[in-house]
Every structure is written in structure tokens, then in C-alpha cells.
Design a protein around this motif. Structure first.
Motif, PDB file in Angstrom:
ATOM      1  N   MET A   1       0.108   7.631   1.541  1.00  0.00           N
ATOM      2  CA  MET A   1      -1.021   7.615   0.656  1.00  0.00           C
ATOM      3  C   MET A   1      -0.908   6.403  -0.264  1.00  0.00           C
ATOM      4  O   MET A   1       0.182   5.994  -0.625  1.00  0.00           O
ATOM      5  N   ASN A   2      -2.033   5.864  -0.658  1.00  0.00           N
ATOM      6  CA  ASN A   2      -2.061   4.721  -1.561  1.00  0.00           C
ATOM      7  C   ASN A   2      -2.518   5.156  -2.940  1.00  0.00           C
ATOM      8  O   ASN A   2      -3.448   5.960  -3.066  1.00  0.00           O
ATOM      9  N   TYR A   3      -1.853   4.621  -3.955  1.00  0.00           N
ATOM     10  CA  TYR A   3      -2.189   4.915  -5.339  1.00  0.00           C
ATOM     11  C   TYR A   3      -2.412   3.614  -6.072  1.00  0.00           C
ATOM     12  O   TYR A   3      -1.759   2.610  -5.791  1.00  0.00           O
ATOM     13  N   SER A   4      -3.311   3.641  -7.044  1.00  0.00           N
ATOM     14  CA  SER A   4      -3.528   2.517  -7.948  1.00  0.00           C
ATOM     15  C   SER A   4      -2.978   2.904  -9.301  1.00  0.00           C
ATOM     16  O   SER A   4      -3.035   4.066  -9.705  1.00  0.00           O
ATOM     17  N   GLY A   5      -2.462   1.904 -10.015  1.00  0.00           N
ATOM     18  CA  GLY A   5      -1.916   2.167 -11.329  1.00  0.00           C
ATOM     19  C   GLY A   5      -2.074   0.971 -12.235  1.00  0.00           C
ATOM     20  O   GLY A   5      -2.393  -0.128 -11.795  1.00  0.00           O
ATOM     21  N   SER A   6      -1.837   1.209 -13.517  1.00  0.00           N
ATOM     22  CA  SER A   6      -1.931   0.128 -14.496  1.00  0.00           C
ATOM     23  C   SER A   6      -1.259   0.542 -15.789  1.00  0.00           C
ATOM     24  O   SER A   6      -0.927   1.717 -15.993  1.00  0.00           O
ATOM     25  N   CYS A   7      -1.115  -0.434 -16.661  1.00  0.00           N
ATOM     26  CA  CYS A   7      -0.692  -0.157 -18.027  1.00  0.00           C
ATOM     27  C   CYS A   7      -1.920   0.358 -18.785  1.00  0.00           C
ATOM     28  O   CYS A   7      -3.006   0.494 -18.209  1.00  0.00           O
ATOM     29  N   HIS A   8      -1.800   0.593 -20.066  1.00  0.00           N
ATOM     30  CA  HIS A   8      -2.906   1.139 -20.850  1.00  0.00           C
ATOM     31  C   HIS A   8      -4.075   0.164 -20.961  1.00  0.00           C
ATOM     32  O   HIS A   8      -5.231   0.542 -20.794  1.00  0.00           O
ATOM     33  N   CYS A   9      -3.791  -1.102 -21.234  1.00  0.00           N
ATOM     34  CA  CYS A   9      -4.867  -2.077 -21.446  1.00  0.00           C
ATOM     35  C   CYS A   9      -5.419  -2.658 -20.147  1.00  0.00           C
ATOM     36  O   CYS A   9      -6.446  -3.330 -20.156  1.00  0.00           O
ATOM     37  N   GLY A  10      -4.748  -2.403 -19.026  1.00  0.00           N
ATOM     38  CA  GLY A  10      -5.212  -2.917 -17.734  1.00  0.00           C
ATOM     39  C   GLY A  10      -4.724  -4.311 -17.403  1.00  0.00           C
ATOM     40  O   GLY A  10      -5.063  -4.858 -16.363  1.00  0.00           O
ATOM     41  N   ASN A  11      -3.894  -4.888 -18.266  1.00  0.00           N
ATOM     42  CA  ASN A  11      -3.359  -6.221 -18.016  1.00  0.00           C
ATOM     43  C   ASN A  11      -2.398  -6.229 -16.825  1.00  0.00           C
ATOM     44  O   ASN A  11      -2.316  -7.210 -16.106  1.00  0.00           O
ATOM     45  N   VAL A  12      -1.676  -5.118 -16.612  1.00  0.00           N
ATOM     46  CA  VAL A  12      -0.754  -4.979 -15.486  1.00  0.00           C
ATOM     47  C   VAL A  12      -1.358  -3.958 -14.528  1.00  0.00           C
ATOM     48  O   VAL A  12      -1.559  -2.798 -14.883  1.00  0.00           O
ATOM     49  N   LYS A  13      -1.680  -4.420 -13.317  1.00  0.00           N
ATOM     50  CA  LYS A  13      -2.257  -3.546 -12.297  1.00  0.00           C
ATOM     51  C   LYS A  13      -1.417  -3.639 -11.042  1.00  0.00           C
ATOM     52  O   LYS A  13      -0.865  -4.695 -10.726  1.00  0.00           O
TER      53      LYS A  13
END
Length: 115
Positions: free
Chosen positions: A1-13
Motif C-alpha cells: 500500500m502507498n501512503y502520503s505524508g508530510s510535516c505540519h506546514c507541508g514543507n516536507v512531503k
């Protein structure tokens, strides 16, 4: 399965591939303070969608784990290191993944404080 993630501000995806069958809660000095729930995957299963230079890194103690974080919002989405067999691994903070029911993920406690 594939997941997307990020930090709170979205600068790190990032995107990560694998079966999320469980996570680990560590009581070492940094993990306990972060409150991270870590899912370990081979590093090549984690794909950054952000340029590497947009991340910051922190090491401590034995300096073998790169705790990666966003220099803007301070969130730690993952870490990098090697497992005992020498395989390059990523420790993904499942709290940074989209559309994951955290309460449904079994969590194993790890005594990192004693290591």
C-alpha cells in the motif's frame, strides 16, 4: 500500500510503500519527547517529494540515526539509519501519514532508554 505524508506546514512531503501492520513507541529521550509512533521500512520504500536540502537532521548519543525534521515547523516525519543486519531503513512517524486511523494500528513499546 502507498501512503502520503508530510510535516505540519507541508514543507516536507514524502510517500512510503509498505504494509502498516504496527508501529513502535520508544521511550528514549528524543522519541518520548516527540511522541512519535515509528513504522520501520526499507529506506528505498520512502520517496521524498521535497528536495533533500529542505530538511534538517539531528543526531545524538551514538550518532547512528539521522532524525529528519522540518526546519520551518519542527515536525519530525521520519528518521534514517541501519538495522542490526546493516540494511538502510527509514523510521516513519505514522502520525505524519494521511488517512491513517492511528488508534487502529497496534503499537509495540520499546525500551530505548536502557540502550
Amino acid at each position: 500500500m502507498n501512503y502520503s505524508g508530510s510535516c505540519h506546514c507541508g514543507n516536507v512531503k514524502f510517500e512510503v510503500e509498505g504494509e502498516l501492520n504496527g508501529a513502535m513507541a520508544c521511550n528514549c529521550s528524543i522519541c518520548e519527547r516527540k511522541g512519535a509512533l515509528m513504522w520501520f521500512v526499507p529506506r528505498d520504500k520512502l520517496s521524498l517529494q521535497t528536495p533533500e536540502q529542505d530538511l534538517a537532521s539531528y543526531t545524538f548519543n551514538k550518532h547512528v540515526i539521522q532524525h529528519r525534521f522540518c526546519p520551518n515547523c519542527g515536525i519530525h516525519p521520519y528518521g534514517e539509519g541501519t538495522d542490526p543486519q546493516g540494511n538502510t531503513m527509514a523510521a516513519v512517524n505514522i502520525r505524519c501519514l494521511e488517512n491513517v486511523d492511528i488508534a487502529a494500528v497496534p503499537v509495540q513499546q520499546f525500551d530505548g532508554r536502557s540502550r
